[in-house]
Design a protein around this motif. Structure first.
Motif, short mmCIF file in Angstrom:
data_model
loop_
_atom_site.label_atom_id
_atom_site.label_comp_id
_atom_site.label_asym_id
_atom_site.label_seq_id
_atom_site.Cartn_x
_atom_site.Cartn_y
_atom_site.Cartn_z
N HIS A 87 26.55 51.43 13.60
CA HIS A 87 26.63 49.99 13.91
C HIS A 87 25.44 49.53 14.75
O HIS A 87 24.78 50.34 15.40
CB HIS A 87 27.92 49.71 14.69
N ASP A 98 23.23 53.48 21.30
CA ASP A 98 24.59 53.56 20.75
C ASP A 98 24.63 52.84 19.39
O ASP A 98 24.40 51.63 19.34
CB ASP A 98 25.55 52.92 21.76
N GLY A 99 24.91 53.56 18.34
CA GLY A 99 25.05 52.94 17.01
C GLY A 99 23.72 52.78 16.29
O GLY A 99 23.54 53.27 15.17
N GLU A 132 31.49 47.28 15.30
CA GLU A 132 32.17 48.50 15.74
C GLU A 132 32.77 48.30 17.12
O GLU A 132 33.79 48.87 17.47
CB GLU A 132 31.17 49.67 15.77
N GLU A 133 32.09 47.47 17.92
CA GLU A 133 32.55 47.26 19.30
C GLU A 133 33.65 46.18 19.33
O GLU A 133 33.61 45.23 18.55
CB GLU A 133 31.37 46.81 20.18
N HIS A 197 25.16 60.05 15.68
CA HIS A 197 25.41 59.21 16.86
C HIS A 197 24.98 59.98 18.11
O HIS A 197 25.01 61.21 18.11
CB HIS A 197 26.91 58.87 16.95
N GLN A 200 27.21 60.52 23.83
CA GLN A 200 27.88 59.66 24.82
C GLN A 200 28.67 60.47 25.84
O GLN A 200 29.56 59.94 26.50
CB GLN A 200 28.79 58.60 24.15
N HIS A 366 34.35 55.95 16.50
CA HIS A 366 33.23 55.54 15.65
C HIS A 366 33.80 55.02 14.35
O HIS A 366 34.96 55.28 14.02
CB HIS A 366 32.31 56.75 15.36
MN MN Z 1 28.75 53.63 18.83
#
Ligand code: MN
Ligand code: GLV
Ligand code: MN
Length: 417
Positions: A87, A98-99, A132-133, A197, A200, A366
């Motif tokens: 994403h 992120d993404g 996605e968020e 990804h 995290q 995810h």
């Molecule tokens: Mn993500």
């Protein structure tokens, strides 16, 4: 099969990540990023990606909610495709990896395979999932939920943002039309789906490892709690008469933390990340408080049991403090298991590249959590500094990115043979 390590242009990849990070609504400069779905900024980021896809000779398709597919055609047009991607939306004050790393690495992996002379039998497709968020509509992974049938078009259309505009209206305003029912993918659309990804979390860096082959994704749940007490003058209402909604909510939040810490599962995590206090004045007793709950565990049954326990204990606190409590579960999704064939392909690819690797679970969710419902799924993790994510100082080094793209390229080549 390709025998040599694919030649990855990591400077180009970092340049594209930076260019994407500059398309942001965050008041702070990059690497701080805010990019919320269906805003002008989101649309500009999509235009930028499309220009990159077209320059690489990929065929671009956009579905009715903006999920974007960029396809490198394989030699067998009847064969189900191999998908990759992630994403590009970013939570407020996020980082730039992120993404975005999953989307741009998918593109870079295809470019590296093209340059190597490899010809896929199955088409290889990079997906950029919409939203996605959960920032705007309260529920994450709306693109992949709809693609996989995890959410019905009717339920998606009803989600609302803070301005009380519904998803259907907002997506149309952003230029995405067509029937929501067309978003769902046929069961044979992908023969395999693999998402790259950033981890995290801290495990890869701590173990000096370049690659994580994800075996399962933890089960996420979200709920909203509303506490209603009685407001009044901060000077005039004496303590015995108070029914302060914020004090009750504070006790509930502390109870949630204690319940999570005492869980039998070490993977159970609970977060209250949003709190709204009404009327929000220094000299007024809070009459109403809403707060969010984000609850996850790799063990779905334990996550459900803990959610129940939280509901019971917060009710008890409400009764004792003489306030009203309402709670609404927004989503409570089961965990997902990776397909062993894809995990093996990732492990084999990392091994042949001489990259130190391990199998591991994903604690973050995810789009792959939902893609697992319509395709054999796998994920590749790369390390990020200090395990930091959802913060502007999120960072993955060019070396980490290069190892990830090479592993992804070999994995895609193997799966698309
Ligand atoms: Mn993500
Ligand atoms: C995804 O952003 C997550 O919150 O796990
Ligand atoms: Mn995220």
């Amino acid at each position: 099969m390709i025998n040599d390590a694919p030649q990855v242009d990591v400077e180009r990849l970092v340049g594209e990540l930076q260019a994407l990070a500059a398309i942001s609504d965050c008041p702070e400069p990059p690497p701080a990023v805010t990019r919320v779905v269906f805003t002008e900024t989101d649309l500009r980021a999509r235009d930028y990606l499309r220009s990159l896809y077209e320059a690489a000779g990929l065929t671009v398709r956009v579905d009715p909610i903006g999920n974007t597919f960029a396809r490198w055609h394989g030699s067998d047009p009847k064969a189900s495709a191999v998908g990759t991607g992630s994403h590009c939306d970013a939570i407020p004050h996020a980082g730039m990896y992120d993404g975005t790393v999953g989307v741009l690495s998918g593109l870079e992996a295809i470019r590296a395979l093209q340059a190597s002379g490899y010809q896929p039998r199955r088409s290889i497709e990079v997906v950029m999932f919409t939203s996605e968020e959960p920032t705007r509509f309260g529920v994450g992974c709306t693109g992949s939920r709809l693609m996989s049938g995890a959410m019905s078009p009717a339920d998606l259309a009803k989600l609302t943002d803070e301005a009380d505009d519904d998803y259907d209206t907002v997506r149309r305003r952003a230029g995405f039309t067509g029937e929501l029912s067309e978003v769902r993918l046929p069961g044979d659309y992908y023969d395999a789906f693999v998402e790259l990804h950033i981890e995290q979390g801290p495990e890869l860096e701590a173990g000096d490892l370049a690659i994580g082959a994800v075996t399962a994704i933890a089960a996420p749940a979200q709920a909203n709690f509303t506490v209603t007490g009685e407001g009044g003058h901060a000077g005039a209402v004496l303590m015995p008469r108070r029914r302060d909604a914020l004090v009750a909510a504070a006790e509930m939040i502390a109870a949630i933390d204690s319940i999570a810490r005492a869980s039998r599962s070490p993977d159970l995590v609970a977060t209250v990340g949003k709190l709204e206090v009404h009327p929000g004045a220094v000299n007024s007793i809070p009459s109403k408080v809403t707060f969010s709950l984000d609850l996850r565990d790799i063990d779905g049954a334990n996550r459900d049991a803990v959610l129940k326990q939280i509901e019971v204990e917060t009710e008890q606190i409400a009764t004792r403090r003489e306030v009203q409590l309402e709670h609404r579960t927004l989503n409570a999704d089961p965990p997902a298991t990776s397909d062993p064939r894809i995990v093996d392909a990732v492990v084999q690819s990392a091994t042949s590249l001489g990259q130190a690797h391990q199998k591991m679970i994903s604690r973050a969710y995810h789009d792959s959590l939902f893609m697992a419902r319509v395709a054999p799924m796998g994920m590749i993790f790369i390390p990020c500094r200090g395990g930091v994510s959802h913060r502007p100082d999120e960072y993955s080094s060019p070396e980490a990115l290069a190892a990830g793209v090479q592993t992804l390229a070999l994995t895609l080549a193997e799966l698309a043979r």
